[in-house]
Design an enzyme around this catalytic site. Structure first.
Site, PDB file in Angstrom:
ATOM      1  N   LYS A  74       0.819  -1.205   0.000  1.00  0.00           N
ATOM      2  CA  LYS A  74       0.000   0.000   0.000  1.00  0.00           C
ATOM      3  C   LYS A  74       0.856   1.260   0.000  1.00  0.00           C
ATOM      4  CE  LYS A  74      -3.539   2.543   2.556  1.00  0.00           C
ATOM      5  NZ  LYS A  74      -4.440   2.570   3.729  1.00  0.00           N
ATOM      6  N   SER A 129      -8.884   3.693   2.219  1.00  0.00           N
ATOM      7  CA  SER A 129      -7.820   4.244   1.395  1.00  0.00           C
ATOM      8  C   SER A 129      -6.905   3.181   0.772  1.00  0.00           C
ATOM      9  CB  SER A 129      -6.964   5.198   2.233  1.00  0.00           C
ATOM     10  OG  SER A 129      -6.381   4.506   3.334  1.00  0.00           O
ATOM     11  N   SER A 153     -10.163   1.342   6.325  1.00  0.00           N
ATOM     12  CA  SER A 153      -9.457   1.477   5.052  1.00  0.00           C
ATOM     13  C   SER A 153      -9.014   0.169   4.420  1.00  0.00           C
ATOM     14  CB  SER A 153      -8.231   2.387   5.217  1.00  0.00           C
ATOM     15  OG  SER A 153      -8.639   3.714   5.410  1.00  0.00           O
TER      16      SER A 153
END
Length: 381
Positions: A74, A129, A153
């Site tokens: 990520k 996210s 997220s």
């Protein structure tokens, strides 16, 4: 898409090589990512070097549980937390997309070719996210991608992309988040791969628990875990369709013998964690935050003395378009467990009328990730 465990088994046995697995992943990314926009960066040369190193380690006799598995990490700083995965044989192929500048909402991603799209419908967001991680896994570019979960997220994009998303107990694994609200996590296409990730990250001493009885480590006197259902946690206002689909998924778990659903009894009524979460993140009224946290911790503590699991929809709504969520917070059913620190997992629950996935959220007492994985593993996803 071959699972992470299958790739690793093939590489360890000599039926395949890490170079072959990583080359195939890079080819998929080159072919699909111009549309999907799941990656902010692709590290082709470094990935092939890493794959060759894995093959050399295998040839030297090392046992690598995730040998040759291509992964996304990520964001551009994702390598910082990937050390245990790399040591286990994973090969990072790139940094996945996260929200870019210019928006206050986090349910989108910005890849190297533009905004990240949902693999199920390109006019919808994948969530965020951990947007690129979810999209890359759902589209079969990589079998496993890392995430972080500060308000949902990992779980929200997992739900909206139809994959598995695990958030660890807050504080159990290293996190750079100074507020303590965020915890590392992973996105995979199958529960077995999430379990393989957890065994590497937590270590063998931490993964000895089996489903067992509530509060009984080591799985003594095994029995079917008990679960309580809540559609709204006592404060949220979810849309009907995610509730119906998640409730049906909970019943399937019960029908499979994975859980025993308890009678509703007195409904769970948490305080809305939003104001407390925002205060802790933005320096607001910390007194209010402490009060909300204390009330919710007490109520959740009572729930987990009665049951092993709490089941809810993962999100209150379906995936929205790229123009933003409007007034609806997609975190309504997830961020309570960032405030409390409980581990949670989103499991695919089915498709809505719009053709997009929604999720079932499983929540356990702190430190009981193994229970989440054991129960979720009985479902086909």
């Amino acid at each position: 898409m071959t699972s992470a465990r299958e790739i690793a088994a093939a590489v360890r046995s000599g039926a395949s090589t890490a170079v072959e697995a990583v080359t195939a992943a890079l080819a998929r990314i080159e072919r699909v990512d111009p549309v999907l926009c799941a990656f902010a960066e692709v590290w082709e040369e470094a990935a092939l070097r890493g794959a060759r190193t894995v093959d050399e380690r295998i040839a030297a006799g090392e046992h690598l549980p995730l040998a040759g598995v291509p992964i996304g990490v990520k964001g551009r700083r994702g390598l910082r937390g990937a050390g245990p995965l790399i040591a286990a044989g994973c090969v990072p192929v790139g940094a996945t997309a996260v929200p870019g500048p210019g928006t206050a909402w986090q349910t989108w991603g910005l890849g190297r070719y533009g905004r990240t799209v949902n693999p199920w419908r390109y006019d919808r967001t994948p969530g965020g996210s951990s947007a690129g991680s979810a999209a890359a896994v759902a589209a079969g570019l990589v079998p496993l991608a890392t995430g972080s979960d500060g308000a949902g997220s990992v779980r929200i994009p997992a739900a909206w992309c139809g994959v598995v998303g695990l958030k660890a107990t807050n504080g159990r694994l290293p996190s750079a988040d100074r507020t303590g609200l965020a915890a590392p996590g992973v996105l995979t296409r199958c529960v077995a791969d999430a379990e393989a990730y957890w065994r590497v990250l937590a270590g063998p001493a931490e993964t000895a628990e089996t489903t067992g009885t509530a509060g009984t480590p080591g799985g003594r006197e095994r029995r079917t875990p008990t679960a309580l259902w809540s559609a709204d946690l006592g404060f949220a206002d979810p849309d009907p369709e995610p509730v119906v689909l998640a409730r049906a998924a909970a019943r399937r778990l019960a029908d499979a013998g994975a859980v025993r659903l308890l009678p509703p009894g007195r409904p769970l009524r948490l305080e809305d964690p939003g104001p407390a979460w925002l205060a802790l993140r933005g320096g607001g009224d910390l007194g209010t935050a402490a009060r909300v946290r204390a009330v919710n911790d007490r109520r959740l503590g009572a729930l987990f003395r009665r049951a092993d699991l709490l089941l809810t929809p993962t999100t209150p709504c379906a995936a929205h378009g790229h123009d933003g969520p409007g007034d609806r917070y997609s975190t309504a059913l997830t961020w309570a467990f960032n405030l409390s620190g409980h581990p949670a997992l989103s499991l695919p629950a089915g498709l809505g009328r719009d053709g997009c996935p929604v999720g079932l959220q499983l929540v356990a007492a702190p430190g009981r990730e193994e229970l989440l994985l054991a129960v979720a593993g009985s479902a086909r996803c």
